[in-house]
Design a protein around this motif. Structure first.
Motif, PDB file in Angstrom:
ATOM      1  N   VAL A 179       6.762   1.979 -29.624  1.00  0.00           N
ATOM      2  CA  VAL A 179       6.457   3.379 -29.809  1.00  0.00           C
ATOM      3  C   VAL A 179       6.304   3.632 -31.389  1.00  0.00           C
ATOM      4  CG1 VAL A 179       8.357   3.976 -28.042  1.00  0.00           C
ATOM      5  CG2 VAL A 179       9.035   3.881 -30.374  1.00  0.00           C
ATOM      6  N   HIS A 180       5.511   4.719 -31.362  1.00  0.00           N
ATOM      7  CA  HIS A 180       4.665   4.991 -32.594  1.00  0.00           C
ATOM      8  C   HIS A 180       5.153   6.278 -33.244  1.00  0.00           C
ATOM      9  CE1 HIS A 180       2.135   1.417 -32.182  1.00  0.00           C
ATOM     10  NE2 HIS A 180       2.091   1.847 -30.938  1.00  0.00           N
ATOM     11  N   ARG A 181       5.680   6.327 -34.541  1.00  0.00           N
ATOM     12  CA  ARG A 181       6.071   7.376 -35.335  1.00  0.00           C
ATOM     13  C   ARG A 181       7.099   8.060 -34.656  1.00  0.00           C
ATOM     14  NH1 ARG A 181       1.607   8.920 -39.866  1.00  0.00           N
ATOM     15  NH2 ARG A 181       1.238   6.722 -40.436  1.00  0.00           N
ATOM     16  N   LEU A 182       7.926   7.638 -33.975  1.00  0.00           N
ATOM     17  CA  LEU A 182       9.231   8.247 -33.372  1.00  0.00           C
ATOM     18  C   LEU A 182       9.784   8.920 -34.778  1.00  0.00           C
ATOM     19  CD1 LEU A 182      10.455   8.799 -30.637  1.00  0.00           C
ATOM     20  CD2 LEU A 182      12.027   6.861 -31.113  1.00  0.00           C
ATOM     21  N   SER A 183       9.990   8.180 -35.603  1.00  0.00           N
ATOM     22  CA  SER A 183      10.365   8.460 -36.881  1.00  0.00           C
ATOM     23  C   SER A 183       9.964   7.539 -38.242  1.00  0.00           C
ATOM     24  CB  SER A 183      12.060   8.267 -36.984  1.00  0.00           C
ATOM     25  OG  SER A 183      12.312   6.807 -36.816  1.00  0.00           O
ATOM     26  N   ASP A 184      10.439   7.656 -39.249  1.00  0.00           N
ATOM     27  CA  ASP A 184       9.922   6.999 -40.455  1.00  0.00           C
ATOM     28  C   ASP A 184      10.234   5.433 -40.084  1.00  0.00           C
ATOM     29  OD1 ASP A 184      12.232   7.499 -40.938  1.00  0.00           O
ATOM     30  OD2 ASP A 184      11.994   7.938 -42.946  1.00  0.00           O
ATOM     31  N   SER A 185      11.305   5.215 -39.627  1.00  0.00           N
ATOM     32  CA  SER A 185      11.879   4.027 -39.340  1.00  0.00           C
ATOM     33  C   SER A 185      12.705   3.693 -38.268  1.00  0.00           C
ATOM     34  CB  SER A 185      12.309   3.330 -40.769  1.00  0.00           C
ATOM     35  OG  SER A 185      13.256   3.841 -41.211  1.00  0.00           O
ATOM     36  N   HIS A 186      14.078   4.003 -38.817  1.00  0.00           N
ATOM     37  CA  HIS A 186      14.997   3.900 -37.837  1.00  0.00           C
ATOM     38  C   HIS A 186      15.192   4.952 -36.721  1.00  0.00           C
ATOM     39  CE1 HIS A 186      17.656   1.634 -41.095  1.00  0.00           C
ATOM     40  NE2 HIS A 186      16.514   0.968 -40.959  1.00  0.00           N
ATOM     41  N   ILE A 187      15.801   4.614 -35.475  1.00  0.00           N
ATOM     42  CA  ILE A 187      15.645   5.595 -34.255  1.00  0.00           C
ATOM     43  C   ILE A 187      16.923   5.950 -33.847  1.00  0.00           C
ATOM     44  CG2 ILE A 187      13.385   5.062 -33.789  1.00  0.00           C
ATOM     45  CD1 ILE A 187      14.382   3.259 -31.528  1.00  0.00           C
ATOM     46  N   ASP A 188      18.077   5.211 -34.456  1.00  0.00           N
ATOM     47  CA  ASP A 188      19.170   5.623 -33.953  1.00  0.00           C
ATOM     48  C   ASP A 188      20.247   6.651 -34.247  1.00  0.00           C
ATOM     49  OD1 ASP A 188      19.521   4.436 -36.392  1.00  0.00           O
ATOM     50  OD2 ASP A 188      21.230   2.879 -35.688  1.00  0.00           O
ATOM     51  N   SER A 189      19.301   7.655 -35.133  1.00  0.00           N
ATOM     52  CA  SER A 189      19.809   9.061 -35.139  1.00  0.00           C
ATOM     53  C   SER A 189      18.762  10.014 -34.554  1.00  0.00           C
ATOM     54  CB  SER A 189      19.750   9.644 -36.640  1.00  0.00           C
ATOM     55  OG  SER A 189      21.201   8.877 -37.022  1.00  0.00           O
ATOM     56  N   MET A 190      17.654   9.467 -33.764  1.00  0.00           N
ATOM     57  CA  MET A 190      16.646  10.249 -32.848  1.00  0.00           C
ATOM     58  C   MET A 190      17.109   9.592 -31.306  1.00  0.00           C
ATOM     59  SD  MET A 190      14.621  11.086 -35.271  1.00  0.00           S
ATOM     60  CE  MET A 190      13.193  11.580 -34.359  1.00  0.00           C
ATOM     61  N   VAL A 191      17.234   8.898 -31.094  1.00  0.00           N
ATOM     62  CA  VAL A 191      17.506   8.328 -29.530  1.00  0.00           C
ATOM     63  C   VAL A 191      18.678   7.203 -29.668  1.00  0.00           C
ATOM     64  CG1 VAL A 191      15.446   6.940 -29.579  1.00  0.00           C
ATOM     65  CG2 VAL A 191      16.624   7.804 -27.312  1.00  0.00           C
ATOM     66  N   LEU A 192      19.508   7.419 -28.555  1.00  0.00           N
ATOM     67  CA  LEU A 192      20.375   6.286 -28.257  1.00  0.00           C
ATOM     68  C   LEU A 192      20.800   6.354 -26.528  1.00  0.00           C
ATOM     69  CD1 LEU A 192      23.469   6.480 -30.824  1.00  0.00           C
ATOM     70  CD2 LEU A 192      21.765   4.439 -30.415  1.00  0.00           C
ATOM     71  N   ALA A 193      20.914   5.267 -26.172  1.00  0.00           N
ATOM     72  CA  ALA A 193      21.225   5.131 -24.760  1.00  0.00           C
ATOM     73  C   ALA A 193      22.673   4.703 -24.685  1.00  0.00           C
ATOM     74  CB  ALA A 193      20.540   3.890 -24.239  1.00  0.00           C
ATOM     75  N   LEU A 194      23.188   5.943 -23.749  1.00  0.00           N
ATOM     76  CA  LEU A 194      24.623   6.024 -23.824  1.00  0.00           C
ATOM     77  C   LEU A 194      25.313   5.287 -22.631  1.00  0.00           C
ATOM     78  CD1 LEU A 194      25.338   9.737 -24.701  1.00  0.00           C
ATOM     79  CD2 LEU A 194      25.354   8.005 -26.260  1.00  0.00           C
ATOM     80  N   ARG A 195      24.499   5.074 -21.619  1.00  0.00           N
ATOM     81  CA  ARG A 195      24.620   4.179 -20.360  1.00  0.00           C
ATOM     82  C   ARG A 195      23.342   4.040 -19.604  1.00  0.00           C
ATOM     83  NH1 ARG A 195      28.717   8.851 -18.202  1.00  0.00           N
ATOM     84  NH2 ARG A 195      27.305  10.594 -17.747  1.00  0.00           N
ATOM     85  N   PRO A 196      23.312   3.175 -18.602  1.00  0.00           N
ATOM     86  CA  PRO A 196      22.064   3.275 -18.011  1.00  0.00           C
ATOM     87  C   PRO A 196      21.850   4.645 -17.096  1.00  0.00           C
ATOM     88  CG  PRO A 196      23.421   1.330 -17.132  1.00  0.00           C
ATOM     89  CD  PRO A 196      24.270   2.446 -18.130  1.00  0.00           C
ATOM     90  N   GLY A 197      20.439   5.208 -17.518  1.00  0.00           N
ATOM     91  CA  GLY A 197      20.027   6.438 -17.009  1.00  0.00           C
ATOM     92  C   GLY A 197      20.320   7.717 -17.901  1.00  0.00           C
ATOM     93  N   THR A 198      21.131   7.319 -18.834  1.00  0.00           N
ATOM     94  CA  THR A 198      21.358   8.477 -19.695  1.00  0.00           C
ATOM     95  C   THR A 198      21.020   8.344 -21.254  1.00  0.00           C
ATOM     96  OG1 THR A 198      23.212   9.229 -18.216  1.00  0.00           O
ATOM     97  CG2 THR A 198      23.324  10.236 -20.552  1.00  0.00           C
ATOM     98  N   LEU A 199      20.390   9.112 -21.818  1.00  0.00           N
ATOM     99  CA  LEU A 199      19.984   9.008 -23.281  1.00  0.00           C
ATOM    100  C   LEU A 199      20.459  10.310 -23.917  1.00  0.00           C
ATOM    101  CD1 LEU A 199      16.030   8.234 -22.935  1.00  0.00           C
ATOM    102  CD2 LEU A 199      17.740   6.810 -23.484  1.00  0.00           C
ATOM    103  N   LEU A 200      20.884   9.871 -25.269  1.00  0.00           N
ATOM    104  CA  LEU A 200      21.275  10.907 -26.165  1.00  0.00           C
ATOM    105  C   LEU A 200      20.195  11.164 -27.263  1.00  0.00           C
ATOM    106  CD1 LEU A 200      23.294  13.118 -27.607  1.00  0.00           C
ATOM    107  CD2 LEU A 200      24.030  10.910 -29.011  1.00  0.00           C
TER     108      LEU A 200
END
Length: 383
Positions: A252-273
């Motif tokens: 994925v491109h430029r979702l953020s400047d670097s890290h993505i774990d304050s942008m998107v996390l998978a909490l369980r199969p089928g559910t994203l935060l």
């Protein structure tokens, strides 16, 4: 137990929690400015400045400007880290800790530069656990160049139990190593001096792979990797070749400047935060079909008030950096009630944990931890 961690949500058995012992300063130099660019650039307080790279002319080993970290914040951070350890232990998780930085270990020096040492706090950044393999990634900040050395006792024990253990090529990290295009195109402006004067070095080799594990989202046999610069692209090239046949890499491109774990996390199969719907639109097409939780924006009163000389390193969305201990149980900062209520509304059990100074130290619970044993395997969640 043997190393086994393929995802972000399956039942957690073993984890490493970071340490902030002897955290004394931030080194304001090129790699630091680039890494925290989006957050520092948005701070309009007049005392922030970009330390001129020209100040290093004639002394290629000289560093940048060292900004002291107030020790009362460090003491409270260590209290909160111990609270995190106690909570995980109470949930039946085995917790490991890295070796602390000693007071006399104040500086890291290479032939090309020197920088102050940062403790092994945000462990997620420099190590990717890919199933049964430890991968030490290529550091993006000079002061963290040897950080994974402080995890060697933990890694050595997993290796003895059968884990694979690899290290991405270590960069020279001269000024010429960094792709500056992201910082230049994001139009920082304000009191920040533009990053336009990198200095030459006899060790220059051009752009190098500079890539953090926290740019990855692990989903069984699939890994989503964020790319914002040529440095990141080179790192993902290496990762693809190294993991070929075992994992599928999705760019994925430029979702953020670097890290993505304050942008998107998978909490369980089928559910994203996710921070916003705009984040979802940048994800691989199969993930756009998952249920998405977008919590309310954080309130300013969720955060401590800081003095003008305190350096803010993260956005107000840092509390999205949660840690799952099972598909239905999530550790969340107790100072984030809006997020807790939203997760509970979606059927999650929320375990509140104190973390006061997350904006000063660049990480939340996901950043501070490295899960080494989970029950999940290389399942295919994207077909």
């Amino acid at each position: 137990m043997r190393l086994n961690s393929f995802d972000e949500w399956s039942p957690l058995k073993e984890i490493v929690v970071g340490s902030a012992e002897n955290y004394v300063s931030h080194e304001r130099e090129l790699s630091f400015e680039l890494f925290f660019h989006d957050n520092i650039a948005g701070d309009n307080r007049s005392e922030w400045y970009y330390p001129r790279l020209t100040s290093r002319l004639g002394d290629p080993t000289a560093g940048g400007t060292r900004i002291p970290v107030k020790q009362r914040y460090v003491a409270e951070l260590n209290e909160d880290l111990q609270g995190l350890v106690d909570t995980l232990t109470s949930l039946g998780v085995t917790v490991h800790r890295p070796t602390d930085v000693t007071p006399e270990t104040a500086e890291v020096r290479t032939p090309a530069w020197s920088a102050s040492v940062v403790p092994p706090l945000n462990l997620r950044d420099n190590t990717l656990i890919a199933g049964d393999e430890i991968i030490e990634t290529s550091p993006m900040i000079r002061s963290r160049y040897f950080e994974t050395q402080l995890l060697k006792p933990v890694f050595q024990e997993y290796f003895r139990r059968g884990a694979r253990w690899s290290t991405m090529p270590r960069p020279l990290m001269t000024d010429a190593s960094f792709d500056l295009s992201y910082a230049r195109s994001s139009k920082a402006g304000g009191p920040m001096e533009p990053i336009e004067d990198p200095q030459s070095s006899p060790y220059d080799v051009g752009y190098e792979m500079l890539f953090d594990a926290a740019q990855c989202l692990r989903l069984g046999r699939d890994i989503v990797a964020n790319i914002a610069t040529e440095n990141h692209a080179l790192g993902v090239d290496w990762l693809e070749r190294h993991l070929e046949g075992r994992f599928r890499i999705h760019r994925v491109h430029r979702l953020s400047d670097s890290h993505i774990d304050s942008m998107v996390l998978a909490l369980r199969p089928g559910t994203l935060l996710c921070r916003s719907q705009a984040v979802v639109d940048l994800l691989p097409e199969p993930l756009r079909k998952w249920d998405v939780i977008v919590p309310p924006a954080p309130e300013t009163y969720n955060f401590p008030a800081y003095a003008d000389d305190d350096l803010i390193l993260t956005s107000p969305f840092i509390d999205l950096n949660v840690l799952s201990v099972s598909p239905d149980t999530v550790l969340v900062n107790e100072a984030s009630p809006e997020l807790m209520r939203e997760l509970e509304r979606h059927g999650f059990t929320v375990v509140p944990v104190r973390h006061r100074h997350r904006r000063l130290f660049g990480g939340g619970f996901h950043c501070f931890t490295l899960d080494t044993v989970r029950e999940g395997g290389p399942e295919d969640y994207l077909d």
